[in-house]
Design an enzyme around this catalytic site. Sequence first.
Site: not given
Length: 500
Positions: A267-268, A271, A297
């Site tokens: 997930h990160e 980003h 996001e």
Amino acid sequence: MIANDPYAELERRFARLSDIGRAAAILNWDRSTMMPDGASGDRADQLATLGVIAHEIISAPEMPDLLSRAEEGRVSLDPWQAANLREMRRSWVHESALPSDLVEARTRACSACELAWRSARKNADFKSLLPTLSEVLNIMRRVGEAKAAALGTSLYDALLDEFEPGGRSARIDVLFTELRGFLPDLLGRVLERQNSQPDPLPLEGPFPVEAQRRLGEELIRRIGFDFHHGRLDVSAHPFTGGTADDVRITTRYDEADFARSLMGVLHETGHGLYEAGLPKAWRRQPVGNARGMTLHESQSLLMEMQACRSDAFLEFAAPRMRAAFGKEGPAWTEANIHRLYTRVAPGLIRVDADEVTYPLHIMLRYRLERAMLAGDLALADLPGAWNDGMRELLGIVPPDDSLGCLQDIHWPDGGWGYFPTYTLGALAAAQLFAAARRAHPGLMDAIGQGDFAPLLGWLRANVHGKGSIATTDEILTEATGAPLSAAAFKAHLESRYLQA
């Protein structure tokens, strides 16, 4: 310089602002990862001073004249410069609305509250957080009131605008109403379908932290994370920080469940890839920043949910999981791991929630923060209101506040108005991934081979490299053919959870 070229002077000043902001970003990352607790006061002083310096630069008395004169000469600017000037004006409106003492007070209050939150969460002690969180809430109301007057919006929309430029609660209400219209029925059908099938086999640990770290690093290297310009570390709450040339991502490890950490890392990484892909020529200017948190996001959720929970990705990743932990057997097949990674079940923790129930977590936070800012919900009553909302939306109630209203860092850290962008990002992620698959019919085959170059290349061209040259809807429309909607998200959920 000021007399002859106001735009060039603005670029010089905003480059200095960027340098200050990037230094503060590293200090914030360090505060959450490596800084000893005893240094919190000193760090608060440092961050407050940097915040005041930045505020004084952007709110200098001559700034309105510089902006106005540069705008008068807009016809001589190229499209990137014109967009940069627009973003300068937006930044100035936000910052000039606040007096320096309020900027300093916000920074200090959030630094103190973030540290208090760590202890309160660990001890499930909401009452211990009340004094510092009350101060943050009062300050954020003052910030919201000042910005609302400058922007001509409601208090909540003024705070939302910090995270999603042009974002408004009226549009969020429409999208969330649409989600509430189909999610409960869809959730019921998904659970009924799951209950008609055998449960997936559990993955038995323990999973040593060092093995988890090595696996995470191996996978995100294949995805495209550059460790020459980034790091992976540990924090109480996973986040992405640092700068476009020095991306800092974090996770937290659980030796009983490696999936929580791994999915957090993936997930990160989404980003981080967005930050690293922002236009290099504009790194020190507002137009070179990420457009807003909806797109930010979308990049993390696209990578974690759309790409890395797919059966294609697990064909590549499962053998590496088995090797990392020395595991074999039916529980470790690609099919079983995929069933585990797409298991739907109402849960207590937002960051661990599946795609179907996640929006319900966000709707609760959106409802509560609006009520607290408006004064309709007393901060002391937050735990009870949280538990009531969890019962209503998800049918479960937290046993304590560490699993309830203390689980997120956002409110202690001043992130009021941030939460809706998570679900807006989920909608955008589905929309963008569907467009990427249309553009590259062999995309899933490539992901199954661990080849993320087609996906990353498409994102670089259609999202990352755009910076803030256009609005969120303009970027989405150019990339996907339509502004933000819930249609692609609904189609994705039905395809993955009801048809696969």
